[in-house]
Design a protein around this motif. Sequence first.
Motif, PDB file in Angstrom:
ATOM      1  N   ALA A 293       0.771  -1.300  -0.035  1.00 61.96           N
ATOM      2  CA  ALA A 293      -0.075  -0.112   0.033  1.00 61.96           C
ATOM      3  C   ALA A 293       0.685   1.279   0.093  1.00 61.96           C
ATOM      4  CB  ALA A 293      -0.974   0.046   1.235  1.00 61.96           C
ATOM      5  N   ASN A 339     -11.266  -3.607  -0.431  1.00 58.85           N
ATOM      6  CA  ASN A 339     -11.128  -2.851  -1.304  1.00 58.85           C
ATOM      7  C   ASN A 339     -10.224  -3.527  -2.475  1.00 58.85           C
ATOM      8  OD1 ASN A 339     -11.040  -0.768  -3.282  1.00 58.85           O
ATOM      9  ND2 ASN A 339     -11.015   0.756  -1.679  1.00 58.85           N
ATOM     10  N   GLU A 341     -10.606  -3.002  -5.599  1.00 62.92           N
ATOM     11  CA  GLU A 341     -10.151  -2.264  -6.703  1.00 62.92           C
ATOM     12  C   GLU A 341      -8.992  -1.178  -6.562  1.00 62.92           C
ATOM     13  OE1 GLU A 341     -13.359  -2.190  -5.280  1.00 62.92           O
ATOM     14  OE2 GLU A 341     -14.581  -2.949  -6.783  1.00 62.92           O
ATOM     15  N   MET A 342      -8.677  -1.047  -5.294  1.00 66.43           N
ATOM     16  CA  MET A 342      -7.669  -0.265  -4.871  1.00 66.43           C
ATOM     17  C   MET A 342      -6.394  -1.289  -4.985  1.00 66.43           C
ATOM     18  SD  MET A 342      -6.826   1.970  -1.280  1.00 66.43           S
ATOM     19  CE  MET A 342      -8.063   2.974  -1.887  1.00 66.43           C
ATOM     20  N   LEU A 343      -6.496  -2.336  -4.672  1.00 62.21           N
ATOM     21  CA  LEU A 343      -5.395  -3.489  -4.994  1.00 62.21           C
ATOM     22  C   LEU A 343      -5.010  -3.807  -6.259  1.00 62.21           C
ATOM     23  CD1 LEU A 343      -3.578  -5.619  -3.381  1.00 62.21           C
ATOM     24  CD2 LEU A 343      -5.363  -7.247  -3.658  1.00 62.21           C
ATOM     25  N   GLU A 344      -6.131  -3.669  -6.983  1.00 60.35           N
ATOM     26  CA  GLU A 344      -5.838  -3.819  -8.546  1.00 60.35           C
ATOM     27  C   GLU A 344      -5.164  -2.746  -9.346  1.00 60.35           C
ATOM     28  OE1 GLU A 344      -8.133  -4.705 -12.711  1.00 60.35           O
ATOM     29  OE2 GLU A 344      -9.386  -4.162 -10.818  1.00 60.35           O
ATOM     30  N   SER A 345      -5.565  -1.429  -8.597  1.00 59.94           N
ATOM     31  CA  SER A 345      -4.736  -0.258  -8.887  1.00 59.94           C
ATOM     32  C   SER A 345      -3.273  -0.292  -8.616  1.00 59.94           C
ATOM     33  CB  SER A 345      -5.345   0.955  -8.470  1.00 59.94           C
ATOM     34  OG  SER A 345      -4.557   2.236  -8.787  1.00 59.94           O
ATOM     35  N   THR A 346      -3.013  -0.761  -7.390  1.00 63.90           N
ATOM     36  CA  THR A 346      -1.775  -0.765  -6.772  1.00 63.90           C
ATOM     37  C   THR A 346      -0.957  -1.997  -7.706  1.00 63.90           C
ATOM     38  OG1 THR A 346      -2.556  -0.451  -4.521  1.00 63.90           O
ATOM     39  CG2 THR A 346      -0.326  -1.526  -4.773  1.00 63.90           C
TER      40      THR A 346
END
Length: 415
Positions: A293, A339, A341-346
């Motif tokens: 993160a 979340n 979606e946030m992990l995918e973005s990362t």
Amino acid sequence: MTYVDVKGQIDQTLHDPSVEEFNTTKLLRNAARQAEQRNYKDFLIVDCDSHHYETDLLPEILRFMEDPVIKHAGLARGQLGRSGLVPHMVGSQDMAGRITRYPGRANEKTPPEEHREITLMRRWMDALGVDMACMFPTPMLGLSTHPQLDVEVALARAYNRWLCEVVLARDPRLCSMLYLPLNAPDEALRMVEEFSGKTGVIGFMATGNRNRPVHDNAYMKVYSALQERDLPLAFHAIYNWNDQSLAQLNKFISVHALGFTLCNMVHMTNWIINGLPERFPKLKTIWIESGLAWIPFLMQRLDNEYMMRTSEAPLLKRKPSEYMREMFYSSQPMEMVGNIEMLESTFKMIGAETQLLYSSDYPHWDMDLPSTIYDLPFLSENAKRNILGGNAQRLFKLNPVFSDVKLAARQTAAD
């Protein structure tokens, strides 16, 4: 031996009432069932951050120590954790005794014909579906905080010699990035020169708080030696509640959440802003056990600062985030609660398909199974294969060695 035979041996161990109450295979039976359900037999799984407890092996390790005074002091005081050789890390990693594998390991029975550590490593690896594992110590990760430099160096050398000669040389499924005492740059260089090329040595590792920042000129000869040998340098994060930056925190959850990330954020910021990626363009770096993160945050933060004050980082030819995308990261502990979606973005920001390395951190309390990666809905099968093992195979130039369970499963399928 067929897959049915191997699986039968595991099942017999799980259900045989004559087996000692504590047994790693029995403890991890649910993990083994999960691995079987996911059919990992076609996947090479390389665990880039796993641990063992060198605490239990002081007499063996001290046989390899060169300093007779420190050796005698360690042997006279008993177990490594109580010997004064390793700083005590304040905190409750053991969850107040609720993690039974910590105290239980001392009672686990192993066959006499094989070294105990090899047996214990294989048991958890087979249960999780891991084929190859990079071993790190546990209490000794705090050696970098030791106030006595001679103790840090002597114990690091003894441990590295013991690990290479007693464990790594005897099992091709095990490897390690050896501990570097960067508080003593000349000794760190000596270790690179001495241990490079040893069986199972795939790189070198530094831990948390240093007496010098990572860009200190005293380290340049160490980095140069690693680059010349094409060996990665890993920064394994640690927490240190005695650090002034964490001293105001009153809960272990707080220091654990911030300590591991802050450790690597400081090292990486110094590494990039002082131009080390340009000075050592072929030296590969790996950032371990600080999760993921923090990486997008630091990418954005450093890019923003750099674009406003480029004169303070004159060696850089690109934005900090561009260098960060070429670095490697271990997956554990992967912050994925709530979340996706946030992990995918990362994953997209760090180029996970080529730069992320699976790690379990077993047997620590916050370990991650391979399913943490395998079950992600946004990853293609090729990405899963890369992260679970392919990236590590290419980075470390590994000759794949599959577990007996997987080889038996393949043979059964072929028949």
